[in-house]
Motif scaffolding. Structure first.
Motif, PDB file in Angstrom:
ATOM      1  N   LYS A   1      56.923   9.882  -1.462  1.00  0.00           N
ATOM      2  CA  LYS A   1      56.419   9.678  -0.111  1.00  0.00           C
ATOM      3  C   LYS A   1      54.912   9.704  -0.071  1.00  0.00           C
ATOM      4  O   LYS A   1      54.281   9.217   0.849  1.00  0.00           O
ATOM      5  CB  LYS A   1      56.917  10.796   0.809  1.00  0.00           C
TER       6      LYS A   1
ATOM      7  N   CYS B   1      67.386  21.246   3.872  1.00  0.00           N
ATOM      8  CA  CYS B   1      66.613  22.451   4.114  1.00  0.00           C
ATOM      9  C   CYS B   1      67.586  23.585   4.410  1.00  0.00           C
ATOM     10  O   CYS B   1      68.435  23.467   5.289  1.00  0.00           O
ATOM     11  CB  CYS B   1      65.676  22.284   5.306  1.00  0.00           C
TER      12      CYS B   1
ATOM     13  N   HIS C   1      67.993  20.799   8.289  1.00  0.00           N
ATOM     14  CA  HIS C   1      67.549  19.408   8.186  1.00  0.00           C
ATOM     15  C   HIS C   1      68.016  18.763   6.870  1.00  0.00           C
ATOM     16  O   HIS C   1      68.042  19.397   5.837  1.00  0.00           O
ATOM     17  CB  HIS C   1      66.011  19.388   8.273  1.00  0.00           C
TER      18      HIS C   1
ATOM     19  N   THR D   1      59.424  18.611   0.932  1.00  0.00           N
ATOM     20  CA  THR D   1      59.572  19.845   1.716  1.00  0.00           C
ATOM     21  C   THR D   1      60.059  19.532   3.121  1.00  0.00           C
ATOM     22  O   THR D   1      59.933  18.411   3.597  1.00  0.00           O
ATOM     23  CB  THR D   1      58.229  20.604   1.833  1.00  0.00           C
ATOM     24  N   CYS D   2      60.573  20.554   3.785  1.00  0.00           N
ATOM     25  CA  CYS D   2      61.076  20.381   5.149  1.00  0.00           C
ATOM     26  C   CYS D   2      59.899  20.394   6.117  1.00  0.00           C
ATOM     27  O   CYS D   2      59.028  21.251   6.044  1.00  0.00           O
ATOM     28  CB  CYS D   2      62.039  21.495   5.506  1.00  0.00           C
ATOM     29  N   GLU D   3      59.884  19.438   7.041  1.00  0.00           N
ATOM     30  CA  GLU D   3      58.742  19.313   7.935  1.00  0.00           C
ATOM     31  C   GLU D   3      58.624  20.458   8.928  1.00  0.00           C
ATOM     32  O   GLU D   3      57.539  20.844   9.323  1.00  0.00           O
ATOM     33  CB  GLU D   3      58.789  17.966   8.663  1.00  0.00           C
ATOM     34  N   SER D   4      59.758  21.022   9.310  1.00  0.00           N
ATOM     35  CA  SER D   4      59.646  22.097  10.307  1.00  0.00           C
ATOM     36  C   SER D   4      59.603  23.499   9.677  1.00  0.00           C
ATOM     37  O   SER D   4      59.245  24.458  10.355  1.00  0.00           O
ATOM     38  CB  SER D   4      60.769  22.007  11.337  1.00  0.00           C
TER      39      SER D   4
ATOM     40  N   ASP E   1      58.422  24.148   6.225  1.00  0.00           N
ATOM     41  CA  ASP E   1      57.458  24.301   5.159  1.00  0.00           C
ATOM     42  C   ASP E   1      58.077  24.972   3.929  1.00  0.00           C
ATOM     43  O   ASP E   1      57.468  25.807   3.280  1.00  0.00           O
ATOM     44  CB  ASP E   1      56.251  25.125   5.640  1.00  0.00           C
TER      45      ASP E   1
END
Ligand code: ADP
Ligand code: ZN
Ligand code: ZN
Length: 798
Positions: free
Chosen positions: A545, A531, A536, A512-515, A517
């Motif tokens: 991960k 994303c 991203h 998932t994208c960290e910024s 979600d």
């Protein structure tokens, strides 16, 4: 006299009224809502008359060239609605009006005047019909003013009628009927005793109350068309052509049903709604009723109430659940008072249904989205079933939502709207909680039937235990057991969103994208993850991960593969597969379902199209193969869609005497959208999801607008989107967030590159003005290959 006309040229410069002079002989008959042909530059084009005035403020006006209707095709209500709709969706007025008339009228049609009762016409009009029952429109409009206005008066009375003849290949509009041309005795005296077949046919005809079709006669007499020939030659029978509707349901029998005795809960709901219909009060109700709680019976009974008060009703259902079962329930209750509108109808069939409504031959319309424009003028009730369905939003211009149109029309007619669902859209339920809508609840299934028991299977465990098949051992055992007992099962596979997200098969981790979600989308061509909200990017990971496993990959398995696997592991099971491939042919959908209903199969395997509306007594098991597939679509509504879908699918089980079970297979069983299905706990889901939305600043906490820009040249797209975003940031208030520009999830469609930006706002009074400015700025380029779409209520983020 002048007519104010909206011309059929959808562009910003022409999106206003133009004045045209009304020629003398049409002065008394041109009315708002009629279509005309007008000169426009070098061409002649169609237009809609909006209003009529004595004076024009323009010095020079051209005259109307042709009049296309004898009666307004759009009533006053629709002229206003179109105006509102165009503003609401930022589309051109003419596009809004085109939406409200049947497609058949948008194409070339032959028009004629038909006499319904020649006898009661004034003499000078009767003479027009010397040659038969019809008179060509092209001839008629050349007549003088007095003839035209007399004709119009007769059309109003119904003695004359304007017919639009839609020329459609392979479809007949008239049917040849036969009847006896003499008494039975006379007919028999003309036949020899050996003419057995003919004697029999004559007897059949003598028993009919009126003419019957040749087809019916041949079938009844168990003979061929050839045996009718002698009757025709001897003048014993007479043939008449009768206009018939292209009835898509003809030949089907509908058993009449009586209203059921309502449960207490159902009665309470009906008691809330009925007074509104009677007192002509507008209100919006949210009917939140669990699957099998008898919502449809409630709909039928409130519609009955509207009909009792001489009013009309519209019932919208998602296209996908407009199944024969659903139609049967309405036809069974209201018989020939029901018209059905859906996308499977041919243009002519749709037009026939529309005409039935206009002529007041029906009082109820059951249909998909566009049926909300049914030209009723005494609406007493509007119902939107499965209101959370995204198919109620049109994903092309004008991008309207049927719910908004329903509420507008209900306000106009002062009648109630019911939005019904087992899993209401989050926004809708939030509005009900704030008492913008009135909440009505059915929290039990009828006749004390239990909600199905739900088992959630952790597919990571299965893998650990060495089961690499697509069926968990629990699901497999239960399927086998049902086949042995002669009970039916439904297997559901979600095809949407496959192969686009990346997941670890060992721990269920999803990239998932960290910024944002939001899950990252896999791009095969570059082997990268992206994303689609913020832009991203990262490379495709080789290991998970979260747990380091190498079993990380993107997902996909089609219905066909499942079917093959089923035949391998459960050879005794008879399987019907329903997906886009097996239902492409017209009528195949119905055929497959009816085969399943007749128990010609043990397992119904399918995609989205089997999630709704099925109500078969023998279904006791529902299996969901990959519950996660929708969860990871890059869309802030993915959790909501997952919960909705799982609840809907579960709702197919145990709706009758036999109780039902559901097995949901998942790699993320702890996710609330899956876990809460176990308890069928919508309330808890609502709370959890609302918190998520608040945290991420998504609707209903903010409004969203999506702008998509596309062009064949990538540089052009980037350039325009950056300019648009900069302009938005400058013009809109500082509390508003403008995200992007980023490449759209579908980055290129048909050689056009696509970029998007998203506006999130709470209160932005300048928004429309700013968006219109953007559109006007690019107007010239829009004609040269640039596309700019503005969606003020986005549901699809492609
Ligand atoms: P929903 O639309 O909420 O899923 P339905 O209207 O399809 O529920 O009702 C589920 C089943 O219960 C149907 O077979 C229906 O005929 C039956 N049913 C509904 N209301 C009653 C009632 N008052 N008494 C008996 N059976 C009912
Ligand atoms: Zn992001
Ligand atoms: Zn992992």
């Amino acid at each position: 006299m002048y007519a104010q006309v909206i011309v059929d040229v959808p562009s910003a410069q022409t999106d206003r009224q133009f004045d045209y002079e009304i020629p003398d002989n049409w002065k008394s008959i041109v009315q708002p809502g009629m279509r005309v042909v007008v000169p426009f530059g070098p061409r002649k084009i169609q237009g809609f008359v909006m209003s009529i005035s004595e004076q024009s403020s323009y010095e020079q006006t051209k005259a109307i060239a042709d009049l296309l209707d004898a009666e307004p095709i759009l009533a006053e209500e629709f002229l206003q609605l179109g105006n509102w709709l165009a503003e609401e969706t930022l589309s051109f007025k003419v596009s809004a009006y085109q939406l409200m008339i049947p497609a058949a009228l948008r194409t070339k049609v032959k028009k004629q005047l038909k006499a319904n009762e020649i006898e009661s016409l004034p003499t000078h009009l009767k003479s027009l019909f010397d040659q038969g029952k019809v008179y060509q429109w092209d001839e008629l409009i050349k007549e003088g003013a007095s003839v035209l206005s007399d004709v119009q008066a007769e059309v109003k009375k119904g003695t004359l009628e304007v017919e639009y003849v839609v020329i459609e290949k392979g479809k007949t509009k008239t049917q040849r009927l036969v009847q006896l041309n003499m008494s039975l005795d006379q007919a028999l005296s003309l036949l020899t005793k050996r003419a057995n077949k003919q004697i029999e046919l004559v007897h059949i005809l003598s028993k009919q109350p009126g003419p019957i079709s040749i087809q019916a006669l041949v079938e009844e007499g168990q003979t061929t068309r050839a045996s009718i020939k002698p009757l025709r030659e001897k003048g014993i029978i007479k043939e008449v052509d009768q206009e018939v509707y292209r009835d898509p349901l003809s030949g089907l029998q509908f058993e009449r049903t009586d209203p059921l005795k309502l449960t207490n809960q159902q009665q309470q709901v009906v008691d809330q709604v009925n007074p509104c219909i009677k007192k002509e009060e507008h209100d919006v109700f949210l009917l939140h009723g669990v699957t099998g709680s008898g919502k449809t019976e409630v709909y039928l009974q409130v519609i009955q109430q509207a009909l009792n008060l001489q009013k009309e009703a519209i019932m919208l259902v998602p296209e996908i659940s407009l199944t024969p079962q659903m139609v049967n329930r309405f036809k069974g209750r209201f018989g020939s008072e029901v018209a059905v509108l859906h996308s499977g109808l041919s243009m002519g069939e749709k037009y026939d249904e529309w005409r039935k409504i206009k002529r007041k031959e029906v009082k109820v319309v059951v249909g998909a989205r566009s049926a909300i424009f049914a030209p009723f003028d005494r609406l007493g009730m509007i119902i939107i079933d499965e209101e959370h369905e995204t198919s109620y939003k049109q994903e092309e211009n004008p991008r309207y939502h049927a719910r908004d149109v329903a509420i507008w029309r209900a306000q106009y007619h002062q009648c109630p709207v019911i939005l019904g669902s087992a899993t209401p859209l989050l926004e809708t339920y939030a509005r009900a909680k704030k008492e913008v809508y009135q909440l009505l609840t059915l929290d039990e299934r009828v006749q004390n039937r239990k909600m199905p028991e739900v088992h959630i299977v952790d597919m990571r465990e299965e893998l650990r235990e060495g089961n690499r098949s697509m069926f968990s051992s629990v699901l497999f055992e239960k399927l086998k057991d049902r086949v042995a007992k002669g009970e039916q099962s439904v297997l559901f596979l979600n095809r949407r969103g496959h192969s686009t997200f990346v997941m670890c098969r060992d721990c269920g981790y999803v990239a998932t994208c960290e910024s944002c979600d939001i899950s990252l989308t896999y791009h095969r061509s570059q082997n990268r993850l992206k994303c689609h909200y913020c832009g991203h990017e990262e490379s495709m990971p080789r290991t998970c991960k979260s747990c380091g496993s190498e079993h990380i990959r993107f997902f996909g398995s089609g219905t066909q593969k499942v079917e093959e696997e089923l035949t391998r592991v459960l050879p005794e099971a008879r399987v019907i597969r329903m997906d886009v491939d097996t239902t492409r042919r017209k009528g195949s959908h119905e055929r497959l379902l009816s085969a399943f209903e007749k128990k010609q199969a043990d397992i119904l395997l399918g995609t989205q199209m089997i999630a709704k509306g099925l109500d078969f007594p023998a279904i006791t098991l529902v299996g969901v193969l990959a519950a996660d597939s929708m969860l990871h679509i890059p869309d802030f509504r993915s959790a909501e869609r997952t919960f909705q879908l799982l609840e809907q699918v579960s709702g197919r089980a145990g709706r009758h005497e036999l109780s039902g079970e559901v097995v949901i297979q998942s790699y993320s069983p702890e996710h609330y959208s899956i876990d809460l299905v176990k308890a069928h706990d919508y309330q808890a889901f609502f709370q959890t999801e609302m918190n998520q939305r608040k945290f991420g600043q998504y609707p209903p906490y903010v409004y969203m607008t999506l702008i998509t820009i596309s062009h064949q040249e990538l540089m052009k797209v980037i350039d325009v989107s950056e300019t648009v975003v900069a302009f938005l940031r400058r013009e809109l208030s500082t509390e508003t967030t403008v995200l992007g520009p980023v490449s759209s999830p579908l980055a290129r469609i048909k050689d056009r590159y696509r970029y998007q930006c998203m506006i999130k706002y709470k209160n932005e009074p300048k928004l429309r003005k700013v968006l219109i400015e953007i559109r006007e700025h690019y107007q010239r380029e829009l004609n040269k290959g640039l596309q700019l779409t503005i969606d003020l209520q986005p549901y699809l983020f492609t």
